[in-house]
Scaffold this motif. Structure first.
Motif, PDB file in Angstrom:
ATOM      1  N   LYS A 208     -44.828  25.183   2.859  1.00 53.24           N
ATOM      2  CA  LYS A 208     -46.162  25.223   3.440  1.00 53.24           C
ATOM      3  C   LYS A 208     -47.220  24.760   2.440  1.00 53.24           C
ATOM      4  CE  LYS A 208     -45.694  28.584   7.152  1.00 53.24           C
ATOM      5  NZ  LYS A 208     -46.249  27.617   8.115  1.00 53.24           N
ATOM      6  N   ALA A 209     -46.986  25.026   1.155  1.00 50.65           N
ATOM      7  CA  ALA A 209     -47.941  24.576   0.134  1.00 50.65           C
ATOM      8  C   ALA A 209     -47.967  23.063   0.057  1.00 50.65           C
ATOM      9  CB  ALA A 209     -47.571  25.176  -1.225  1.00 50.65           C
ATOM     10  N   VAL A 210     -46.807  22.425   0.196  1.00 54.36           N
ATOM     11  CA  VAL A 210     -46.742  20.965   0.188  1.00 54.36           C
ATOM     12  C   VAL A 210     -47.506  20.401   1.373  1.00 54.36           C
ATOM     13  CG1 VAL A 210     -45.194  18.991   0.473  1.00 54.36           C
ATOM     14  CG2 VAL A 210     -44.621  20.802  -1.136  1.00 54.36           C
ATOM     15  N   GLU A 211     -47.313  20.977   2.555  1.00 50.69           N
ATOM     16  CA  GLU A 211     -48.057  20.528   3.734  1.00 50.69           C
ATOM     17  C   GLU A 211     -49.555  20.719   3.538  1.00 50.69           C
ATOM     18  OE1 GLU A 211     -46.574  22.696   7.021  1.00 50.69           O
ATOM     19  OE2 GLU A 211     -44.530  21.894   6.886  1.00 50.69           O
ATOM     20  N   ALA A 212     -49.936  21.869   3.003  1.00 52.60           N
ATOM     21  CA  ALA A 212     -51.364  22.145   2.800  1.00 52.60           C
ATOM     22  C   ALA A 212     -51.962  21.271   1.724  1.00 52.60           C
ATOM     23  CB  ALA A 212     -51.559  23.617   2.432  1.00 52.60           C
TER      24      ALA A 212
END
Length: 601
Positions: A208-212
């Motif tokens: 999710k951090a990569v997407e964000a």
């Protein structure tokens, strides 16, 4: 509309990205005319100009590519912190079904204490006193947070790197757990479960951090799918900026909920551990037998008549605690036993019920920690109930050549006590009670050693389970192997309790009071000195025996206003004066005359 943008193209087909241009994959086809904007064929979409700082079709201003990896790193750090919280929360909950020593955090802290050099231990105690374990926990939390953040930052770039760091730390924690004296192989289960939960959480949150953080590292490096162009529409999701904002909100919500869940699980683990604490439950239900030889009533006047003086008998909650146990061992007395063995004619094992059935004795004894600095408060006086160690040794019958008893705690701590000390007439006890109640858990419940005249590190073993009669030449105790003296007779000491250093007191008569001790010798005289003048004899309070501290007081009449210095010294009952030579606690106890300054107003 951008003033540099050309009118919309009449519909000429656009070549796919990456099919032309000198930069290769991901570059739109150029016109070949320097300075002339390229047509995109899309209304409202800025054209690539080739000029730095202008929109370049990547979906963000030029120069911003270096900021997104940084954003991902910070999001990854947050993911790592929350994942570590999950790891330890799950491990704590699982440890409730095993033992307190199975907690990885506890075992790592205990291992750190075991390898702490004497100078660092002495520094920590001198600075933080009985809060040394709290400071250790805080320090461990900071180090753990830093490593967790690093694992998260590595994981957003390459998950295998972050996971490898977590696995390496799990191995270290596992070694610490497995090598604790009270643990078995099964106690590795909480660490394993916590590590698995932490890795799964790290994988989920870093995704999710990569997407964000606006795309994968591979995409930003030009090896993945191209990012959306500014103003372009992602079908069903809105603009790229909107999509990124939504991903960031999703990440923050996920981390917040996960962190909250970790807190709940951690609290549940500690609460469940408390409810399963059979030692605490058994202690509350225990009714100690009456002493066969009760202590004599305290004589009148054991507390010096100075306001602010500590009580003669230290209340259990106020009694100092210095030991190597990061978490208090939980021992069910029904399963406790003491093994007496070694160089003896008769080895035997004693159960708790058998111990309580013996002729117990009471005695007032002052205990002192070797780490106590001059004027320090690592000393306490209590009424102890227990069985004389000399009688246990009479039953065991030590062999010729034996000169030491190595006492061992259930947590692996050992103390070397001279055999002769335990065989003489002093009140050395295998104690079960303290100030009229069962031993508090933190002070050795169900059984501990109490030996007058010796510093605690060579005598006052808590949670004792083993007495081995041996020789100093053959065995070494816990602190002896770390540079401390193998024998620790208590030195004559005195301190000023009232006034405190840097106090401001009203003019007139100033009451000064304090405490002195020389266990097994007793205190016969205390003197005070003001501003380097002549020594004045202080008034001594009453004591029941030579094994306790003695309070003293002095009234300084017509003390002049201003700043003053007061110093104290004591004599034992043999007339020996407390040494003035200053020495640190290591390796066998601090020495020197306590001196403070205060102000009369």
């Amino acid at each position: 509309m951008d003033q540099r943008q050309e009118p919309p193209s009449s519909g000429a087909p656009r070549r796919p990205a990456g099919t032309g241009g000198p930069e290769g994959a991901g570059e739109p086809e150029r016109t070949g005319r320097p300075g002339v904007p390229e047509r995109t064929g899309k209304p409202g979409v800025p054209e690539r100009t080739g000029k730095p700082g202008l929109p370049d079709g990547s979906g963000r201003p030029a120069g911003s590519a270096g900021r997104r990896p940084g954003k991902r790193r910070w999001l990854g750090a947050l993911a790592g912190l929350v994942s570590a919280a999950v790891l330890f929360a799950v491990a704590e909950l699982a440890a409730a079904f095993f033992g307190p020593g199975s907690s990885p955090l506890v075992s790592v802290g205990a291992a750190f204490i075991d390898f702490t050099p004497p100078w660092l231990k002495d520094f920590a105690i001198s600075v933080f006193g009985t809060a040394d374990k709290t400071v250790l926990f805080i320090s461990m939390a900071l180090v753990t947070a830093a490593l967790a953040a690093l694992a998260g930052m590595l994981a957003v770039r390459r998950f295998a790197a972050g996971a490898s760091l977590v696995a390496a730390l799990a191995v270290v924690m596992g070694v610490c757990v497995a090598t604790r004296a009270v643990n078995s192989v099964l106690d590795l289960v909480p660490t394993a479960l916590g590590t698995l939960a932490g890795l799964l959480t790290l994988s989920w949150l870093t995704g999710k951090a990569v997407e964000a953080g606006a795309g994968t590292p591979e995409a930003e490096a030009g090896t993945g799918a191209p990012e959306a162009e500014a103003g372009s529409v992602v079908p069903g999701d809105g603009s790229a900026a909107t999509t990124e904002a939504g991903s960031r909100r999703s990440f923050l919500v996920a981390t917040g909920l996960t962190a909250a869940a970790a807190v709940v699980v951690g609290i549940a683990g500690r609460t469940f551990s408390a409810t399963r604490n059979t030692a605490r439950i058994a202690r509350q239900a225990l009714k100690l037998p009456a002493a066969k030889s009760p202590a004599k009533p305290l004589p009148a006047g054991t507390t010096a008549p100075v306001q602010g003086m500590p009580p003669y008998v230290t209340p259990n909650p106020d009694f100092y605690r210095i030991d190597t146990a990061l978490v208090v061992p939980e021992i069910d007395p029904a399963g406790w036993s003491l093994r007496v063995h070694g160089l003896v004619e008769e080895e035997f094992t004693l159960s708790f019920d058998e111990l309580l059935a013996l002729d117990l004795e009471e005695s007032y004894v002052t205990l002192t920690c070797v780490s106590n600095v001059v004027g320090g408060d690592l000393a306490g006086n209590a009424k102890w109930l227990g069985y004389p160690v000399r009688k246990l040794l009479e039953r065991a019958r030590p062999q010729a050549g034996a000169d030491m008893v190595l006492s061992s705690s259930i947590d692996g701590f050992t103390a070397s006590t001279p055999l002769a000390v335990l065989q003489d007439r002093r009140d050395a006890l295998l104690a079960v009670g303290m100030n009229g109640e069962p031993l508090p858990l933190e002070h050795g419940y169900p059984v501990r050693m109490v030996v007058p005249g010796l510093y605690g590190y060579v005598s006052a073993t808590k949670w004792v389970v083993d007495l081995e009669v041996t020789r100093f030449a053959d065995k070494a105790a816990y602190w002896t192997t770390r540079g401390w003296s193998e024998r620790g007779p208590i030195k004559t000491a005195s301190r000023i309790d009232v006034p405190r250093a840097f106090d401001r007191v009203p003019a007139g008569t100033v009451a000064v009071g304090g405490t002195a001790w020389a266990q097994q010798r007793g205190i016969s005289r205390v003197q005070v000195q003001f501003d380097g003048g002549s020594w004045q004899d202080a008034d001594l309070a009453a004591v029941p025996s030579i094994d306790t501290w003695r309070q003293w007081s002095y009234r300084w009449e017509d003390a002049p206003a201003g700043r003053h210095e007061v110093r104290v010294r004591a004599y034992d009952t043999a007339g020996e004066l407390q040494t003035q030579d200053e020495a640190p606690p290591a390796p066998d106890g601090a020495t020197g005359w306590h001196t403070i300054t205060f102000t009369v107003e």
